[in-house]
Design a protein around this motif. Structure first.
Motif, PDB file in Angstrom:
ATOM      1  N   ARG A 243      -8.196  -1.059  -4.481  1.00  0.00           N
ATOM      2  CA  ARG A 243      -9.098  -1.591  -3.463  1.00  0.00           C
ATOM      3  C   ARG A 243      -9.093  -3.124  -3.496  1.00  0.00           C
ATOM      4  N   GLY A 244      -8.947  -3.680  -4.694  1.00  0.00           N
ATOM      5  CA  GLY A 244      -8.851  -5.137  -4.794  1.00  0.00           C
ATOM      6  C   GLY A 244      -7.630  -5.703  -4.092  1.00  0.00           C
ATOM      7  N   HIS A 245      -6.608  -4.860  -3.928  1.00  0.00           N
ATOM      8  CA  HIS A 245      -5.399  -5.248  -3.199  1.00  0.00           C
ATOM      9  C   HIS A 245      -5.449  -4.802  -1.735  1.00  0.00           C
ATOM     10  N   GLY A 246      -6.612  -4.357  -1.281  1.00  0.00           N
ATOM     11  CA  GLY A 246      -6.763  -4.011   0.124  1.00  0.00           C
ATOM     12  C   GLY A 246      -6.397  -2.597   0.492  1.00  0.00           C
ATOM     13  N   VAL A 247      -6.195  -1.717  -0.505  1.00  0.00           N
ATOM     14  CA  VAL A 247      -5.826  -0.325  -0.238  1.00  0.00           C
ATOM     15  C   VAL A 247      -7.090   0.537  -0.220  1.00  0.00           C
ATOM     16  N   ALA A 248      -7.216   1.398   0.776  1.00  0.00           N
ATOM     17  CA  ALA A 248      -8.377   2.286   0.893  1.00  0.00           C
ATOM     18  C   ALA A 248      -8.236   3.442  -0.088  1.00  0.00           C
ATOM     19  N   ALA A 249      -8.576   3.177  -1.348  1.00  0.00           N
ATOM     20  CA  ALA A 249      -8.460   4.176  -2.410  1.00  0.00           C
ATOM     21  C   ALA A 249      -9.810   4.826  -2.659  1.00  0.00           C
ATOM     22  N   THR A 250      -9.785   6.135  -2.905  1.00  0.00           N
ATOM     23  CA  THR A 250     -10.993   6.892  -3.205  1.00  0.00           C
ATOM     24  C   THR A 250     -10.703   7.862  -4.348  1.00  0.00           C
ATOM     25  N   VAL A 251     -11.756   8.358  -4.969  1.00  0.00           N
ATOM     26  CA  VAL A 251     -11.592   9.465  -5.907  1.00  0.00           C
ATOM     27  C   VAL A 251     -11.466  10.740  -5.087  1.00  0.00           C
ATOM     28  N   SER A 252     -10.438  11.519  -5.361  1.00  0.00           N
ATOM     29  CA  SER A 252     -10.221  12.745  -4.605  1.00  0.00           C
ATOM     30  C   SER A 252     -11.144  13.842  -5.134  1.00  0.00           C
ATOM     31  N   GLY A 253     -12.084  14.257  -4.310  1.00  0.00           N
ATOM     32  CA  GLY A 253     -13.019  15.299  -4.714  1.00  0.00           C
ATOM     33  C   GLY A 253     -13.774  14.927  -5.969  1.00  0.00           C
ATOM     34  N   ALA A 254     -13.770  15.847  -6.947  1.00  0.00           N
ATOM     35  CA  ALA A 254     -14.441  15.607  -8.215  1.00  0.00           C
ATOM     36  C   ALA A 254     -13.560  14.881  -9.212  1.00  0.00           C
ATOM     37  N   GLY A 255     -12.375  14.406  -8.751  1.00  0.00           N
ATOM     38  CA  GLY A 255     -11.471  13.669  -9.615  1.00  0.00           C
ATOM     39  C   GLY A 255     -10.669  14.603 -10.512  1.00  0.00           C
ATOM     40  N   PRO A 256      -9.795  13.999 -11.331  1.00  0.00           N
ATOM     41  CA  PRO A 256      -9.598  12.571 -11.541  1.00  0.00           C
ATOM     42  C   PRO A 256      -8.494  11.943 -10.689  1.00  0.00           C
ATOM     43  N   THR A 257      -7.929  12.675  -9.732  1.00  0.00           N
ATOM     44  CA  THR A 257      -6.890  12.110  -8.870  1.00  0.00           C
ATOM     45  C   THR A 257      -7.474  11.021  -7.966  1.00  0.00           C
ATOM     46  N   VAL A 258      -6.671   9.993  -7.711  1.00  0.00           N
ATOM     47  CA  VAL A 258      -7.023   8.962  -6.745  1.00  0.00           C
ATOM     48  C   VAL A 258      -6.242   9.237  -5.458  1.00  0.00           C
ATOM     49  N   LEU A 259      -6.928   9.143  -4.331  1.00  0.00           N
ATOM     50  CA  LEU A 259      -6.303   9.259  -3.019  1.00  0.00           C
ATOM     51  C   LEU A 259      -6.263   7.877  -2.387  1.00  0.00           C
ATOM     52  N   ALA A 260      -5.076   7.439  -2.014  1.00  0.00           N
ATOM     53  CA  ALA A 260      -4.927   6.180  -1.294  1.00  0.00           C
ATOM     54  C   ALA A 260      -4.566   6.495   0.149  1.00  0.00           C
ATOM     55  N   LEU A 261      -5.365   6.013   1.072  1.00  0.00           N
ATOM     56  CA  LEU A 261      -5.115   6.230   2.495  1.00  0.00           C
ATOM     57  C   LEU A 261      -4.396   4.998   3.039  1.00  0.00           C
ATOM     58  N   THR A 262      -3.108   5.155   3.319  1.00  0.00           N
ATOM     59  CA  THR A 262      -2.277   4.051   3.783  1.00  0.00           C
ATOM     60  C   THR A 262      -1.668   4.403   5.130  1.00  0.00           C
ATOM     61  N   THR A 263      -0.992   3.431   5.717  1.00  0.00           N
ATOM     62  CA  THR A 263      -0.228   3.697   6.942  1.00  0.00           C
ATOM     63  C   THR A 263       1.270   3.549   6.711  1.00  0.00           C
ATOM     64  N   ASP A 264       1.652   3.216   5.474  1.00  0.00           N
ATOM     65  CA  ASP A 264       3.077   3.054   5.186  1.00  0.00           C
ATOM     66  C   ASP A 264       3.534   3.783   3.924  1.00  0.00           C
TER      67      ASP A 264
END
Length: 293
Positions: A243-264
Motif C-alpha cells: 500500500r505504501g507503493h500505491g498498490v490496493a492490497a488487502t488481507v484476503s478473507g481471514a488471512g493470511p493471504t494478501v490480495l493485491a488488486l492491480t490493473t497490470d
C-alpha cells in the motif's frame, strides 16, 4: 433420485472483504475445486486429490457431503448411495474461501442430482453453513458479490468487475483459522471507524466495477485487518509495504493471504520472502454444474 445419475461441479475460490467491505464483499477468482458426484445403490465413497488430500475426513462429516445432504433434504430428494471425487486446487486455511467452495460444491451437486437450477435458497443454505454470505455468494455467482442479511435470510447480488482488473495473490506457507482470527475482533468499534468503513465499502463497489484508479482509497480498512495483526504479522507487513507503493492490497478473507488488486498484474519490489506470488484472473461465471449421466 436415479441410480447412475452423475454431475460435475466446478467452484471458484474467493477473496472476501476487499479491505473495507467486511463480511459484505467477495470476489471470485479463477482457481477451482472440481467435484464429481454419482448416485449409486448404497454406501458412501469419497476420494480427495490435491489440496486437503490425507487431511479431510472421508465420511459423512466431509463438508461437501454435509452440504450435499442438506441440499437434497431441502429439495425433498434422497440418494441411496454416493460416490464423490474431489479434485481440489484451492489452498486450505489461507483466506481463499476453501470451506465456502466446499459448501457451494456440495449444494450445487445436490441441486444438480435433483435436476434443479441453483436459486436464492441455495445461497441462503450455503451462507447458513458458512455463517456469512460473502465467500459463498462470490463462489456461487462469480464476479463481485455484494452480500447482506435481511429478515433472517442471507442475500446477495452480483456486479460485473472492471475488465482491466488483475488480482494478484501473495500466499504464505502458514495457515490460519477463521474462528481464531474472528476472536481477535472487538465487540465494538468507534463510530468514526464505522462511518469510514461505510463510505469506503461503497466506494469499493464503484472502484472494482468502474474506476480501478480509486482502488487504493476504496480498500482502506479500519474494522478488521489491524486487529488481527498478532495472528499474521508478516501478512500485515507485506500489506503495508504494498500500500505504501500505491498498490490496493488487502488481507484476503481471514488471512493470511494478501490480495493485491492491480490493473497490470505487476507488483513493486518489496520483500516477499516466505510468500508465493500468484496472479489470477477474476472468475466471472461462478459455480458450474454439468450433468454427466
Amino acid at each position: 433420485m436415479i441410480v447412475g445419475r452423475r454431475v460435475r461441479v466446478r467452484v471458484p475460490a474467493s477473496s472476501a472483504n476487499l479491505g473495507s467491505g467486511f463480511d459484505a464483499l467477495g470476489l471470485a477468482l479463477c482457481l477451482y475445486d472440481v467435484v464429481d458426484v454419482a448416485v449409486v445403490e448404497r454406501g458412501l465413497d469419497i476420494q480427495v486429490v490435491g489440496e486437503g488430500a490425507g487431511e479431510v475426513p472421508l465420511d459423512e462429516t466431509h463438508l461437501v457431503v454435509r452440504a450435499l445432504r442438506a441440499a437434497v433434504d431441502l429439495l425433498g430428494a434422497a440418494p441411496p448411495g454416493l460416490v464423490l471425487c474431489c479434485a481440489n486446487a484451492i489452498p486450505h486455511a489461507r483466506g481463499l474461501g476453501s470451506s465456502a467452495a466446499a459448501i457451494v460444491a456440495g449444494i450445487a451437486a445436490g441441486y444438480g442430482l435433483a435436476g434443479r437450477p441453483l436459486d436464492d435458497d441455495a445461497l441462503h443454505l450455503a451462507a447458513e453453513f458458512e455463517g456469512h454470505a460473502d465467500n459463498v455468494a462470490a463462489s456461487l455467482l462469480g464476479g463481485l458479490a455484494v452480500a447482506w442479511a435481511e429478515d433472517g435470510r442471507f442475500r446477495a447480488v452480483r456486479v460485473e468487475p472492471h475488465a482491466d482488473l488483475r488480482p494478484v495473490l501473495i500466499v504464505p506457507a502458514e495457515h490460519s483459522a477463521t474462528h481464531v482470527t474472528r476472536g481477535l475482533l472487538p465487540d465494538r468499534v468507534p463510530h468514526a471507524d464505522a462511518a469510514f468503513a461505510a463510505g469506503r465499502s461503497a466506494l469499493a463497489v464503484h472502484a472494482v466495477t468502474a474506476r480501478p484508479d480509486l482502488l487504493l482509497a476504496a480498500t482502506a480498512d479500519r474494522l478488521h485487518q489491524d486487529y488481527r495483526e498478532s495472528a499474521w504479522p508478516a501478512t500485515l507487513r507485506v500489506l503495508r509495504d504494498l500500500r505504501g507503493h500505491g498498490v490496493a492490497a488487502t488481507v484476503s478473507g481471514a488471512g493470511p493471504t494478501v490480495l493485491a488488486l492491480t490493473t497490470d498484474g505487476v507488483l513493486p519490489a518489496v520483500d516477499l520472502a516466505g510468500f508465493t506470488v500468484r496472479p489470477l484472473a477474476v472468475d466471472r461465471a461462478g459455480a458450474r454444474v454439468e450433468t454427466l449421466a
